[in-house]
Design an enzyme around this catalytic site. Structure first.
Site, PDB file in Angstrom:
ATOM      1  N   SER A  92      -9.930  -0.424   7.089  1.00 50.84           N
ATOM      2  CA  SER A  92      -9.373  -0.330   5.731  1.00 50.84           C
ATOM      3  C   SER A  92      -8.676  -1.558   5.188  1.00 50.84           C
ATOM      4  O   SER A  92      -8.300  -1.566   4.018  1.00 50.84           O
ATOM      5  CB  SER A  92      -8.427   0.857   5.633  1.00 50.84           C
ATOM      6  OG  SER A  92      -9.178   2.027   5.530  1.00 50.84           O
ATOM      7  N   LYS A 148       0.862  -1.189   0.000  1.00 55.51           N
ATOM      8  CA  LYS A 148       0.000   0.000   0.000  1.00 55.51           C
ATOM      9  C   LYS A 148       0.894   1.233   0.000  1.00 55.51           C
ATOM     10  O   LYS A 148       1.919   1.272   0.707  1.00 55.51           O
ATOM     11  CB  LYS A 148      -0.887  -0.032   1.254  1.00 55.51           C
ATOM     12  CG  LYS A 148      -1.902   1.102   1.329  1.00 55.51           C
ATOM     13  CD  LYS A 148      -2.810   0.946   2.548  1.00 55.51           C
ATOM     14  CE  LYS A 148      -3.872   2.033   2.631  1.00 55.51           C
ATOM     15  NZ  LYS A 148      -4.755   1.866   3.806  1.00 55.51           N
ATOM     16  N   SER A 189      -9.723   1.954   2.847  1.00 58.98           N
ATOM     17  CA  SER A 189      -8.828   2.698   1.996  1.00 58.98           C
ATOM     18  C   SER A 189      -7.797   1.850   1.262  1.00 58.98           C
ATOM     19  O   SER A 189      -7.196   2.330   0.304  1.00 58.98           O
ATOM     20  CB  SER A 189      -8.105   3.753   2.833  1.00 58.98           C
ATOM     21  OG  SER A 189      -7.263   3.136   3.795  1.00 58.98           O
TER      22      SER A 189
HETATM   23  N1  GLN Z   1     -13.149   4.243   6.313  1.00 59.22           N
HETATM   24  C1  GLN Z   1     -12.522   4.724   7.515  1.00 59.22           C
HETATM   25  C2  GLN Z   1     -12.128   6.163   7.330  1.00 59.22           C
HETATM   26  O1  GLN Z   1     -12.462   6.704   6.354  1.00 59.22           O
HETATM   27  C3  GLN Z   1     -11.346   3.861   7.867  1.00 59.22           C
HETATM   28  C4  GLN Z   1     -10.135   4.170   7.104  1.00 59.22           C
HETATM   29  C5  GLN Z   1      -8.977   3.323   7.483  1.00 59.22           C
HETATM   30  O2  GLN Z   1      -9.129   2.289   8.140  1.00 59.22           O
HETATM   31  N2  GLN Z   1      -7.804   3.792   7.114  1.00 59.22           N
HETATM   32  O3  GLN Z   1     -11.492   6.759   8.136  1.00 59.22           O
END
Ligand code: GLN
Length: 490
Positions: A175, A76, A151
């Protein structure tokens, strides 16, 4: 080759069926062929990958191969990679070439893994659909009109489309698990402190944790073992021995599953849970029951507060972490600033996207003198209550089972105008982050041709059992072996 799991690829490398250079070239060819549509990668490091593969082949010839030697993976783009752009999905870091490797990257490299490149992601890991990336959205390999989740959407799409056998991800509020569920693959977020955050670009430091997206629990175990362990450069890293996760799976899981108690929190079965995902969960529960697991109703009474709590804590931490992007030291700088204030203002307004700005503004607000007690302090208290709920549940059960997401992958654009609906996607995943617990998503069926995942949450540092419980399920089901038709075997 690409339909094979990491474990099978490792066997192929060991027996000399193919070399790492051949394997790496195969995946690079697939990326070249398919990633134009998917956009799962921000940067492909073909030359470096082939060099690393050649080193892996030499190491193997010298008798120095471990289970990951010569296995191609993807990282990532939130993880710093020496000499390679590390963008975090943001214009702010479009020009940032890291001078060092993140601990996760270095450890996997030391274990002999080959890096194919950096995967697309929501900007600064803020999002649940991979639509906030500066590099454009990522498409779900099961249906190009849908999101892959976020994400870590690039990592999920890459693994689902078999453009990489496995990939790293990070999970601050879901994410890893959410995109794993929407893309039909397996994802694990370990206990907070299990994996070093050194060199992982910070979003919300008390929640951020790196983990793995892979086809199976067995593959996730192989990567997690290499990534985990104490690192004095991360003050929240925990000094605790790392079990041989993959080795532990060799024991008969069915024997180990018998007599375990799984808690099914009633808060996971709320009105927001779509019927198709509920059916997948019910079927998975039947499978576990047939393996001798006892399902016990439990309650996590404060869990419904996890989304509002998270959306105070995470933005607060992000507003502080992202203050370092000032146009001075690194990253984007605006053209011709008239003075220092203009430099700060325009560099940040032009370098960050809308969602990141929304979080910084919310975070700054909840931390401001007049509102700190009402929002930030209150959220910290509720966070403790949520952790206590899990602690209570784990006094009665060994594991918690539930859905990963309310529904399967949604249409691109369906939730971009409504941040609250987008945030509600994480309703089942955020609790584990607030409490710091390890959790997994495992493919458990399909809803109208789209993958659905179930979630397993373990007690602190119970990754070994978590992986075993997922592996036991995968030994008797076939959901995790399914690839989207266009990307399967040929
Ligand atoms: N969807 C969540 C957010 O927007 C989690 C994101 C993540 O785990 N990095 O913050």
């Amino acid at each position: 080759m690409h339909e094979k799991s990491v474990a099978a690829l490792a066997a192929g490398l060991a027996s000399g069926e193919f070399s790492s250079v051949e394997l790496t070239r195969h995946y690079l060819d697939r990326i070249e062929r398919f990633d134009g549509d998917l956009n799962a990668f921000i940067t492909v490091t073909a030359e470096q990958a082939l060099d690393q593969a050649a080193v892996a082949d030499r190491d193997r010839a010298d008798g120095k191969a471990g289970p990951l030697t010569g296995i191609p993976i993807a990282h990532k783009d939130i993880l710093c990679t020496e000499g390679v752009r590390t963008s975090c999905g943001s214009r702010m870091l479009d020009n940032f070439v890291s001078p060092f490797d993140a601990a996760v990257v270095a450890r996997l490299r030391e274990a002999g893994a080959v890096s194919l490149g950096k995967t697309n992601m929501d900007e600064f890991a803020m999002g649940s659909s991979n639509e906030t990336s500066y590099y454009g959205l990522v498409r779900n390999p099961w249906d190009h009109s849908r999101v892959p989740g976020g994400s870590s959407g690039g990592s999920a799409a890459a693994v689902a489309a078999r453009l990489a056998p496995a990939a790293t991800g990070t999970d601050t509020g879901g994410s890893i698990r959410q995109p794993a569920a929407l893309a039909g693959i397996t994802g694990i977020k370990p206990t907070y402190g299990r994996v070093s955050r050194y060199g992982m670009i910070a979003f919300a430091s008390s929640l951020d944790q790196a983990g793995v997206l892979a086809q199976s629990a067995e593959d996730a175990a192989l990567l997690l073992a290499a990534m985990s362990g104490f690192d004095e450069r991360d003050s929240t890293s925990v000094d605790r021995a790392v079990p041989d996760y993959a080795g532990g799976l060799a024991e008969d899981q069915r024997e180990k599953l018998r007599g375990l108690r799984f808690g099914l929190p009633k808060e996971f079965l709320d009105d927001g849970l779509e019927p198709g995902v509920r059916v997948a969960l019910e079927e998975a529960i039947k499978v576990y029951e047939s393996l001798g697991v006892e399902i016990v109703p439990v309650t996590l009474p404060n869990l419904p507060l996890s989304v509002p709590t998270y959306y105070v804590v995470a933005p607060a931490e992000c507003s502080s972490n992202l203050s370092r992007y000032d146009g001075v030291r690194f990253g984007y700088r605006c053209e011709d600033p008239s003075d220092l204030e203009d430099l700060y203002k325009r560099s940040r307004s032009e370098g960050f996207g809308d969602e990141v700005k929304r979080r910084i503004m919310t975070g700054t607000y909840v931390l401001s003198a007049g509102y700190y007690d009402a929002y930030y302090l209150k959220a910290q208290k509720v966070r403790q209550l949520i952790s206590a709920d899990f602690k209570n549940a784990f006094s009665e059960v060994d594991m918690i089972i539930g859905p990963t997401t309310p529904g399967p992958a949604f249409e691109i654009g369906a939730k971009t105008d409504d941040p609250i609906t987008m945030y509600l996607n994480d309703i089942y995943t955020i609790g584990a982050n607030l409490a710091g617990l390890p959790a997994m998503s495992v493919p458990a069926g399909f809803v109208d041709g789209l993958p659905a995942g179930i979630q397993l949450v373990g007690n602190y540092f119970d990754e070994q059992r978590l992986l075993g419980v997922a592996h036991g399920y995968q030994q008797v089901t076939h959901w995790h072996t399914q690839a989207p038709a266009a990307y399967g075997s040929e």
